[in-house]
Design an enzyme around this catalytic site. Sequence first.
Site, PDB file in Angstrom:
ATOM      1  N   ARG A 177      -9.310  74.572 -95.516  1.00  0.00           N
ATOM      2  CA  ARG A 177      -9.267  73.453 -94.578  1.00  0.00           C
ATOM      3  C   ARG A 177     -10.195  73.785 -93.419  1.00  0.00           C
ATOM      4  O   ARG A 177     -10.350  74.956 -93.040  1.00  0.00           O
ATOM      5  CB  ARG A 177      -7.845  73.220 -94.053  1.00  0.00           C
ATOM      6  CG  ARG A 177      -6.907  72.539 -95.024  1.00  0.00           C
ATOM      7  CD  ARG A 177      -7.252  71.063 -95.259  1.00  0.00           C
ATOM      8  NE  ARG A 177      -6.344  70.411 -96.184  1.00  0.00           N
ATOM      9  CZ  ARG A 177      -6.537  70.335 -97.506  1.00  0.00           C
ATOM     10  NH1 ARG A 177      -7.595  70.897 -98.057  1.00  0.00           N
ATOM     11  NH2 ARG A 177      -5.668  69.699 -98.272  1.00  0.00           N
ATOM     12  N   GLU A 231     -12.671  65.742 -90.206  1.00  0.00           N
ATOM     13  CA  GLU A 231     -13.210  64.892 -91.279  1.00  0.00           C
ATOM     14  C   GLU A 231     -12.897  63.421 -91.015  1.00  0.00           C
ATOM     15  O   GLU A 231     -11.821  63.118 -90.515  1.00  0.00           O
ATOM     16  CB  GLU A 231     -12.594  65.309 -92.624  1.00  0.00           C
ATOM     17  CG  GLU A 231     -12.979  66.717 -93.022  1.00  0.00           C
ATOM     18  CD  GLU A 231     -12.219  67.212 -94.252  1.00  0.00           C
ATOM     19  OE1 GLU A 231     -11.563  66.390 -94.913  1.00  0.00           O
ATOM     20  OE2 GLU A 231     -12.294  68.409 -94.539  1.00  0.00           O
ATOM     21  N   HIS A 258     -15.528  67.016 -98.625  1.00  0.00           N
ATOM     22  CA  HIS A 258     -14.173  67.298 -99.105  1.00  0.00           C
ATOM     23  C   HIS A 258     -14.030  66.768-100.535  1.00  0.00           C
ATOM     24  O   HIS A 258     -13.119  66.008-100.850  1.00  0.00           O
ATOM     25  CB  HIS A 258     -13.105  66.690 -98.188  1.00  0.00           C
ATOM     26  CG  HIS A 258     -11.756  67.357 -98.344  1.00  0.00           C
ATOM     27  ND1 HIS A 258     -10.871  67.512 -97.314  1.00  0.00           N
ATOM     28  CD2 HIS A 258     -11.163  67.931 -99.416  1.00  0.00           C
ATOM     29  CE1 HIS A 258      -9.770  68.126 -97.745  1.00  0.00           C
ATOM     30  NE2 HIS A 258      -9.933  68.392 -99.027  1.00  0.00           N
TER      31      HIS A 258
END
Lengths: 310, 310
Positions: free
Chosen positions: A241, A270, A288
């Site tokens: 992450r 994000e 991602h």
Amino acid sequence: MEEMPRPDLPQLLVIKPPGLFNYGDPFAAKFAVLRAWESPLPLPRFLSDHARSAPALLCSAATRVTAAVLDLLPSLRIIVTTSAGLNHIDLPECRRRGVAVANAGEVFSDDVADAAVGLALAVLRKVSAADRFVRRGRWAEEGDFALGSKLAGKRVGIVGLGSIGLRVAKRLEAFGCPISYNSRTKKPSVSYPFYANVYELTANSDILIICCALTEQTHHMIDKSILLALGKDGILINVGRGAIIDEKELVQSLMQGDIRGAGLDVFENEPNVPKELLSLDNVILSPHGSVIGPGRVDHGAIPLNGLVAF
Amino acid sequence: MEEMPRPDLPQLLVIKPPGLFNYGDPFAAKFAVLRAWESPLPLPRFLSDHARSAPALLCSAATRVTAAVLDLLPSLRIIVTTSAGLNHIDLPECRRRGVAVANAGEVFSDDVADAAVGLALAVLRKVSAADRFVRRGRWAEEGDFALGSKLAGKRVGIVGLGSIGLRVAKRLEAFGCPISYNSRTKKPSVSYPFYANVYELTANSDILIICCALTEQTHHMIDKSILLALGKDGILINVGRGAIIDEKELVQSLMQGDIRGAGLDVFENEPNVPKELLSLDNVILSPHGSVIGPGRVDHGAIPLNGLVAF
């Protein structure tokens, strides 16, 4: 407009559509899907007006499930997230309220491990910069592109030797890379060298691969001191992450050449990516996308057995 | 201007500088290097004026050594190419004239195998297109990028199971890919299924990886019929030589979606790349960069032991 729930089916609340909804709604036949993102109402209003009796919530890593959200969902019994990570869900609050939480388990582990290796190869060999070089006609005009770097023999340090980290290790062993790792505890089942702290692991690695979960303990664990320990020839890969890395320090390190390069599938904020990274050739940016969805030919990647059995 | 040969050292002719000359001239202390590319003379004139007594020629895959070149080098005894491939050298003419030829052997095999796997991952996961998507700010504006495809379980067909092909097989086994191959003869030392012809191999593969040498027999071996056998979900990787593939047919296949994608390190007319490819998202373009050179941290990749012992 939101659909009206069908009274004959159990309600399933979806706040934002997970990626698998790009391919239609696979739940329409079994659930009355409450599609919050299609409603013009503000989310709190939608939840309190339409979702008070919903027992189930389906979400991805992009949906934050906070105490405030849970307050509006008094009937909620289960949350199913299509992600492996759980950092977007307030787990203590769920526990307190008796809400079960199910995640993707190991369904994506192969794909995320593939992504980590793909990013490492892409950074070492400058795949995206080389592709741009060819597409802009520079190969014919300027001659040879800068040489890349070898993978074989590079010392790989894996942070988090869970189901993803183990798969990364297995793959990179086949490339001739010695593997070491850091995790909360030493794993008796593997023979890779264990480092009890990330700094020591990093100081003994050429490529550091972040495969752990984001928790309070791992937040900004990769800080300036770790980046300096990785050093000018070091490469950082993140498939965990974004907030595991202090992103501002990473940007500085990449701009100044304190590390050689990075392959990033995840970011702190994000879908926003630090604008300084957008023009750097020593970084591979991935939206991602480590998780492979149920595309035309890729079945078996929908982690919802638990929900379907609901 | 060309340098005058030093009479105390053996002459070494270099027509175009191989990539390793980007890092200086590692031969200056042991040889009188005749640097043809620095001369204002046309090459035939340079060779006949300055290289008639040179016993050794150092070249890369970018230098064609034809009978016409050999005619101008009556003293030549050995050609050393920094490439693994020999298709740029007229071998029958060398044999007829008693000129020895040495190549890079297996020095680059790990790097080329890494490149093949990196290209396969990059095509499946759309690494370059995803990187462009992020750099152009489209992630924040448009949301999720198109999903990629899984590598695990994909059937890999390797054309040419030599030192590179074997290394590709070893790596992709670790990703959970079943391996098959085609080569001139079945290899008794491996247990992968063997197909005596490329068409049958392709019809049973999801990813076809070209690892063989360019010869008269393999020229345009990957033609329209093979591309159609690979099919709409198939991926083609080429780390051999460009002319093993009929490039015009490949361009058509990629534009029409007859195959899903391609990762290309080599092209028929390098450094020229078909302009139709430059705007396609389903192709990864690499400027014949599989070979890793002697960069700052990568030693051991200079395949010139033979020459140094000359």
